[in-house]
Design an enzyme around this catalytic site. Structure first.
Site, mmCIF file in Angstrom:
data_model
loop_
_atom_site.group_PDB
_atom_site.id
_atom_site.type_symbol
_atom_site.label_atom_id
_atom_site.label_comp_id
_atom_site.label_asym_id
_atom_site.label_seq_id
_atom_site.Cartn_x
_atom_site.Cartn_y
_atom_site.Cartn_z
ATOM 1 N N GLU A 59 0.827 -1.199 0.000
ATOM 2 C CA GLU A 59 0.000 0.000 0.000
ATOM 3 C C GLU A 59 0.863 1.252 0.000
ATOM 4 O O GLU A 59 1.931 1.300 0.604
ATOM 5 C CB GLU A 59 -0.954 -0.019 1.198
ATOM 6 C CG GLU A 59 -2.008 -1.107 1.050
ATOM 7 C CD GLU A 59 -2.998 -1.156 2.194
ATOM 8 O OE1 GLU A 59 -4.126 -1.611 1.954
ATOM 9 O OE2 GLU A 59 -2.658 -0.758 3.321
ATOM 10 N N CYS A 70 -1.702 6.609 9.812
ATOM 11 C CA CYS A 70 -0.468 6.047 10.360
ATOM 12 C C CYS A 70 -0.758 4.789 11.169
ATOM 13 O O CYS A 70 -1.611 4.787 12.051
ATOM 14 C CB CYS A 70 0.210 7.099 11.239
ATOM 15 S SG CYS A 70 1.758 6.560 11.963
#
Length: 397
Positions: free
Chosen positions: A116, A371
Site C-alpha cells: 500500500e 499512520c
C-alpha cells in the site's frame, strides 16, 4: 539471536530471479548498472554514458515509458532498446480517495504480492508515504502493518516505482521542452509505509538516490524522510550514504514499555539508539531528528513520560522535534487513543521545554490509510515459504 529478539530482514529475503528470456527492466538501476547493461546489449562503450543520461531523463524527468517517444535517440537505436529492455513500474490494483483528499493505492509487484502507498495533500506540500517491504518483521504491538508477516524486501524498481506511479495518477510529469514548474503536487517522500526501511538498506538507498538525482525526479534530500524503529547499525550508513531526514519510531520512554511496543528495543535499547541518533545530524547535516510518539491511553502518555522523553533528548544533546500521533485504531487493536486533553497536556510539557511538539492530524482514517493502519491484501492470501522460494528461483532441496 536470542529467542526474544525480533527477527531480522534476512529471514525471508530471497534472491529474485527474472523469467528467462524476459526483457530487462531499466527502472531502479543505478546509472553505473544501466551503463553496464546497455554495453552488454550492444550500445558502444564510448556512447554509453551519454545514452544513460538521455534515457534517464526520459524515464525520470518526463515519465516516458515508450522507447519510441525518446525522440533524441535514433530510430534504429530506439528499436534496439525496445527489443531488449522495458520500463516497468508496479501496477495499481485499486485506489481509494478519502473525504480529506488522501489517496490510498494498492499496488501489485512481482510475484503477485501487494503493498500500500498513501498520498497526503496539504496546502503547502504533497507527501507520498511509500513502502519498503511486503509485510514487516518488527511486530510493533500498536501497528496494523506489524501483524502482517514479512514476505520479502522490495527492489529499487518497486520502491522508486511507487513514486512514478503516484506521479502518473497526479498527472504531474512535465511535457518535454515546456518551462519548468516548481509547484509540485508530490513534493515530499516519507518512508513510513509497510516495512522497516533499514532492513532493506541497499535497495532503499539506490531508490532514494534515483529520487534525488537532479536530472530526474530531483527531490532534495531535505524533502525525503526515512522512518526507522531503531536499526542502530544502519543509522550511521543512512547519514553517510543517503543523507535524508531521519524520523525515529520512539513511542516509549522506558525499556520496559518500549520492549513491548517496539520489540526491536530488545536488540538495541533506548540508550544505544539515542547515541546513534545523537551522531546522525553531524554526519548528514540534518537540522534535527523527528521523534514519532504514538499516544496510547494509560500506556505511555503520562506527564512523567513527557519529562522522561525530554531528559533522554537533553542528556544526549539531540536537536529534536517530537511528533505526537493520536493512535489510529484498527479492528482488534489492543490499545485505545489517549484523550485529546491528555495529548494536549503532553504536548504542552514538550513545548514549554523549547521543543516543537505538533500533534499530527489524522488523515485518511476513513479508508484505513492513517499512520499504523496499512496492511495489504497480501495478508489474506499469504504464500508459504516454499511458494516464495519457487518464485525466486531458489532450490533448497
Amino acid at each position: 539471536m536470542t529467542a526474544s529478539a525480533p527477527i531480522t530482514q534476512d529471514v525471508l529475503t530471497l534472491p529474485r530471479k527474472e523469467p528467462e528470456g524476459g526483457k530487462i527492466n531499466l527502472v531502479g538501476l543505478t546509472r553505473d548498472r544501466m551503463r553496464a547493461v546497455l554495453i552488454e546489449n550492444g550500445t558502444p562503450e564510448k556512447q554509453a554514458k551519454m545514452r544513460v543520461g538521455q534515457i534517464w531523463q526520459w524515464i525520470y524527468q518526463w515519465g516516458v515509458r515508450d522507447f519510441a517517444e525518446m525522440t533524441n535517440l535514433a530510430k534504429a537505436y530506439r528499436a534496439q532498446l525496445e527489443e531488449t529492455f522495458e520500463i516497468r513500474i508496479p501496477e495499481v490494483v485499486s485506489k481509494q480517495v478519502s473525504t480529506d483528499g488522501t489517496r490510498k493505492y494498492l499496488v501489485r509487484i512481482n510475484g503477485g504480492h501487494e503493498v500500500e502507498v498513501v498520498y497526503i495533500p496539504e496546502d503547502d506540500r504533497g507527501t507520498l508515504c511509500i513502502s519498503s517491504q511486503v509485510g514487516c518483521t518488527l511486530t510493533c504491538s500498536f501497528c496494523h502493518t506489524g501483524t502482517q508477516k514479512l514476505v520479502r524486501n522490495l527492489t529499487p524498481a518497486e520502491i522508486i516505482g511507487q513514486v512514478m506511479m503516484a506521479r502518473d495518477d497526479l498527472e504531474e510529469w512535465p511535457t518535454p521542452g515546456a518551462p519548468k514548474d516548481e509547484t509540485r503536487l508530490l513534493s515530499n517522500i516519507v518512508l513510513m509505509g509497510m516495512g522497516e526501511p533499514l532492513y532493506n538498506f541497499d535497495n532503499v538507498r539506490d531508490a532514494m538516490k534515483i529520487a534525488m538525482d537532479p536530472e530526474g525526479i530531483s527531490l532534495s534530500r531535505r524533502r525525503i524522510t526515512l522512518s526507522t524503529s531503531g536499526v542502530v547499525p544502519e543509522i550511521a550508513r543512512t547519514a553517510e550514504e543517503i543523507g535524508c531526514l531521519l524520523a525515529i519510531s520512539f513511542h516509549a520512554t522506558t525499556n520496559e514499555v518500549r520492549d513491548v511496543l517496539v520489540p526491536i528495543n530488545r536488540r538495541w535499547n533506548i540508550d544505544e539508539l539515542l547515541q546513534a541518533l545523537a551522531d546522525y545530524p553531524k554526519v548528514s547535516n540534518s537540522e534535527r531528528i523527528t521523534f514519532e510518539y504514538v499516544m496510547l491511553d494509560g500506556v505511555n502518555d503520562s506527564d512523567e513520560d513527557a519529562h522522561r522523553l525530554l531528559d533522554h533528548i537533553k542528556r544526549h544533546n539531540i536537536p529534536a522535534k517530537i511528533n505526537l500521533i493520536p493512535f489510529n485504531e484498527w479492528p482488534g487493536a489492543p490499545y485505545k487513543r489517549s484523550s485529546n486533553n491528555r495529548i494536549r497536556a503532553f504536548a504542552n510539557i514538550i513545548y514549554q521545554a523549547g521543543y516543537a511538539s505538533p500533534i499530527r492530524k489524522t488523515r485518511g482514517d476513513d479508508i484505513m490509510a492513517a499512520c499504523g493502519q496499512l496492511k495489504s491484501a497480501t495478508e489474506r492470501a499469504r504464500k508459504s515459504r516454499k511458494q516464495i522460494e519457487a518464485e525466486a528461483g531458489v532450490n533448497n532441496s
